[in-house]
Design a protein around this motif. Structure first.
Motif, PDB file in Angstrom:
ATOM      1  N   SER A 141      71.999  52.802  51.054  1.00  0.00           N
ATOM      2  CA  SER A 141      70.622  52.421  50.743  1.00  0.00           C
ATOM      3  C   SER A 141      70.583  51.520  49.514  1.00  0.00           C
ATOM      4  O   SER A 141      71.546  51.450  48.749  1.00  0.00           O
ATOM      5  CB  SER A 141      69.734  53.653  50.545  1.00  0.00           C
ATOM      6  OG  SER A 141      70.226  54.484  49.516  1.00  0.00           O
ATOM      7  N   LEU A 188      67.985  50.388  46.202  1.00  0.00           N
ATOM      8  CA  LEU A 188      66.845  50.772  45.374  1.00  0.00           C
ATOM      9  C   LEU A 188      66.533  49.640  44.399  1.00  0.00           C
ATOM     10  O   LEU A 188      67.442  48.945  43.931  1.00  0.00           O
ATOM     11  CB  LEU A 188      67.161  52.039  44.588  1.00  0.00           C
ATOM     12  CG  LEU A 188      67.482  53.277  45.424  1.00  0.00           C
ATOM     13  CD1 LEU A 188      68.456  54.181  44.699  1.00  0.00           C
ATOM     14  CD2 LEU A 188      66.210  54.026  45.743  1.00  0.00           C
ATOM     15  N   TYR A 228      70.055  48.715  42.786  1.00  0.00           N
ATOM     16  CA  TYR A 228      71.184  49.629  42.939  1.00  0.00           C
ATOM     17  C   TYR A 228      71.464  49.882  44.419  1.00  0.00           C
ATOM     18  O   TYR A 228      70.524  50.069  45.207  1.00  0.00           O
ATOM     19  CB  TYR A 228      70.878  50.984  42.297  1.00  0.00           C
ATOM     20  CG  TYR A 228      70.666  50.962  40.811  1.00  0.00           C
ATOM     21  CD1 TYR A 228      69.392  50.831  40.269  1.00  0.00           C
ATOM     22  CD2 TYR A 228      71.746  51.110  39.933  1.00  0.00           C
ATOM     23  CE1 TYR A 228      69.193  50.830  38.898  1.00  0.00           C
ATOM     24  CE2 TYR A 228      71.551  51.107  38.559  1.00  0.00           C
ATOM     25  CZ  TYR A 228      70.270  50.964  38.054  1.00  0.00           C
ATOM     26  OH  TYR A 228      70.085  50.962  36.679  1.00  0.00           O
ATOM     27  N   MET A 235      73.383  52.704  46.908  1.00  0.00           N
ATOM     28  CA  MET A 235      73.755  54.114  46.851  1.00  0.00           C
ATOM     29  C   MET A 235      74.372  54.526  48.177  1.00  0.00           C
ATOM     30  O   MET A 235      73.852  54.163  49.236  1.00  0.00           O
ATOM     31  CB  MET A 235      72.524  54.990  46.592  1.00  0.00           C
ATOM     32  CG  MET A 235      72.871  56.476  46.408  1.00  0.00           C
ATOM     33  SD  MET A 235      71.466  57.590  46.596  1.00  0.00           S
ATOM     34  CE  MET A 235      71.352  57.699  48.381  1.00  0.00           C
ATOM     35  N   ALA A 265      75.514  57.736  50.634  1.00  0.00           N
ATOM     36  CA  ALA A 265      75.303  59.165  50.856  1.00  0.00           C
ATOM     37  C   ALA A 265      76.174  59.666  52.006  1.00  0.00           C
ATOM     38  O   ALA A 265      75.970  60.770  52.497  1.00  0.00           O
ATOM     39  CB  ALA A 265      73.830  59.441  51.153  1.00  0.00           C
ATOM     40  N   ARG A 296      77.038  61.930  46.570  1.00  0.00           N
ATOM     41  CA  ARG A 296      76.495  60.582  46.661  1.00  0.00           C
ATOM     42  C   ARG A 296      76.656  59.872  45.327  1.00  0.00           C
ATOM     43  O   ARG A 296      76.627  60.502  44.265  1.00  0.00           O
ATOM     44  CB  ARG A 296      75.022  60.618  47.058  1.00  0.00           C
ATOM     45  CG  ARG A 296      74.095  61.336  46.098  1.00  0.00           C
ATOM     46  CD  ARG A 296      72.750  61.583  46.751  1.00  0.00           C
ATOM     47  NE  ARG A 296      72.901  62.300  47.997  1.00  0.00           N
ATOM     48  CZ  ARG A 296      72.205  62.043  49.101  1.00  0.00           C
ATOM     49  NH1 ARG A 296      71.288  61.099  49.095  1.00  0.00           N
ATOM     50  NH2 ARG A 296      72.404  62.738  50.198  1.00  0.00           N
ATOM     51  N   PHE A 354      76.111  55.924  43.092  1.00  0.00           N
ATOM     52  CA  PHE A 354      75.360  54.684  42.951  1.00  0.00           C
ATOM     53  C   PHE A 354      76.267  53.557  42.451  1.00  0.00           C
ATOM     54  O   PHE A 354      77.251  53.812  41.740  1.00  0.00           O
ATOM     55  CB  PHE A 354      74.235  54.863  41.928  1.00  0.00           C
ATOM     56  CG  PHE A 354      73.192  55.863  42.309  1.00  0.00           C
ATOM     57  CD1 PHE A 354      73.356  57.212  42.004  1.00  0.00           C
ATOM     58  CD2 PHE A 354      72.027  55.471  42.955  1.00  0.00           C
ATOM     59  CE1 PHE A 354      72.379  58.146  42.332  1.00  0.00           C
ATOM     60  CE2 PHE A 354      71.045  56.394  43.297  1.00  0.00           C
ATOM     61  CZ  PHE A 354      71.222  57.731  42.988  1.00  0.00           C
ATOM     62  N   GLN A 389      76.573  50.221  39.913  1.00  0.00           N
ATOM     63  CA  GLN A 389      76.238  50.127  38.487  1.00  0.00           C
ATOM     64  C   GLN A 389      74.981  49.313  38.234  1.00  0.00           C
ATOM     65  O   GLN A 389      74.470  49.282  37.104  1.00  0.00           O
ATOM     66  CB  GLN A 389      77.418  49.551  37.692  1.00  0.00           C
ATOM     67  CG  GLN A 389      77.686  48.072  37.910  1.00  0.00           C
ATOM     68  CD  GLN A 389      78.636  47.811  39.068  1.00  0.00           C
ATOM     69  OE1 GLN A 389      78.434  48.280  40.189  1.00  0.00           O
ATOM     70  NE2 GLN A 389      79.663  47.024  38.800  1.00  0.00           N
TER      71      GLN A 389
END
Lengths: 119, 112
Positions: B39, B41, B92, B94, B96, B101, B103, B105
């Motif tokens: 994903s 963000l 970000y 990520m 899962a 999970r 992220f 940097q």
């Protein structure tokens, strides 16, 4: 729509316990489609997942924090909580609660975050 | 833990021009169930993160269609077709697929 709101002390002394609560509004924490999560962000740093919990109480923790962290859920209050024991300055961060949706396994709703300083 | 590496770390972009962010994982993100749980963000200044993309290429509700995600295996990309002023922030990725999970940097998108 569902909203999340964190609450708790903004200042914690070293070696003490950090305690935060996330209140869920606009929806039920008892929904089968979600886990309820904590994520933190140290000043100027990136994001770190801490833990998540299902409404039934089933919980999962980041291995790096597992020995010091407890997550719990109170379905009667539509809240979930985080405790971090034996805090140090390294635990200073903005703490976010977030909803983990199971289909995409992503954090789809976030609280505004609460800054916690260990000093 | 799976390491997520984003490039570039900073991306100055002209308004109306495209932007692209790369995210590479240290292992394949294909889950045993066939899904890829990657994903993206967005975190605007002073704001909490906001979900843009899930499962590589699915736009979350309310996300403008100028945002798109692509990729497979270990290499993923977020593209903004025409950058607007409101797109300034840190992005970000990520994963899962693997526990725990993790992220990337973060990549800072700013206007030139």
């Amino acid at each position: 729509q569902v909203q999340l709101q964190e609450s708790g002390p903004g200042l914690v002394k070293p070696s003490q316990t950090l305690s935060l609560t996330c209140t869920v509004s606009g929806g039920s924490i008892g929904s089968a489609d979600y886990y309820w999560s904590w994520v933190r962000q140290s000043p100027g740093k990136g994001l770190e997942w801490i833990a998540y919990i299902y409404y039934s109480g089933s919980a999962y923790y980041s291995p790096s924090l597992k020995s010091r962290v407890t997550i719990s859920v109170d379905t009667s209050k539509n809240q979930f909580s985080l405790k971090v024991n034996s805090v140090t300055a390294a635990d200073t961060a903005v703490y976010y609660c977030a909803r983990r949706e199971l289909d995409g396994d992503a954090f789809d709703i976030w609280g505004q975050g609460t800054m916690v300083t260990v000093s | 833990d799976i390491v997520m590496t984003q490039t570039p770390l900073s991306s100055p972009v002209t308004l109306g021009q495209p932007a692209s962010i790369s995210c590479r994982s240290s292992q394949s993100l294909v889950h045993s169930n066939g899904n890829t749980y990657l994903s993206w963000l967005q975190q605007r200044p002073g704001q909490p993160p906001r979900l843009l993309i899930y499962k590589v290429s699915n736009r979350f509700s309310g996300v403008p269609d100028r945002f798109s995600g692509s990729g497979a295996g270990t290499d993923f990309t977020l593209k903004i077709s025409r950058v607007e002023a409101e797109d300034v922030g840190v992005y970000y990725c990520m994963q899962a697929t693997h526990f725990p999970r993790t992220f990337g940097q973060g990549t800072k998108v700013e206007i030139k």
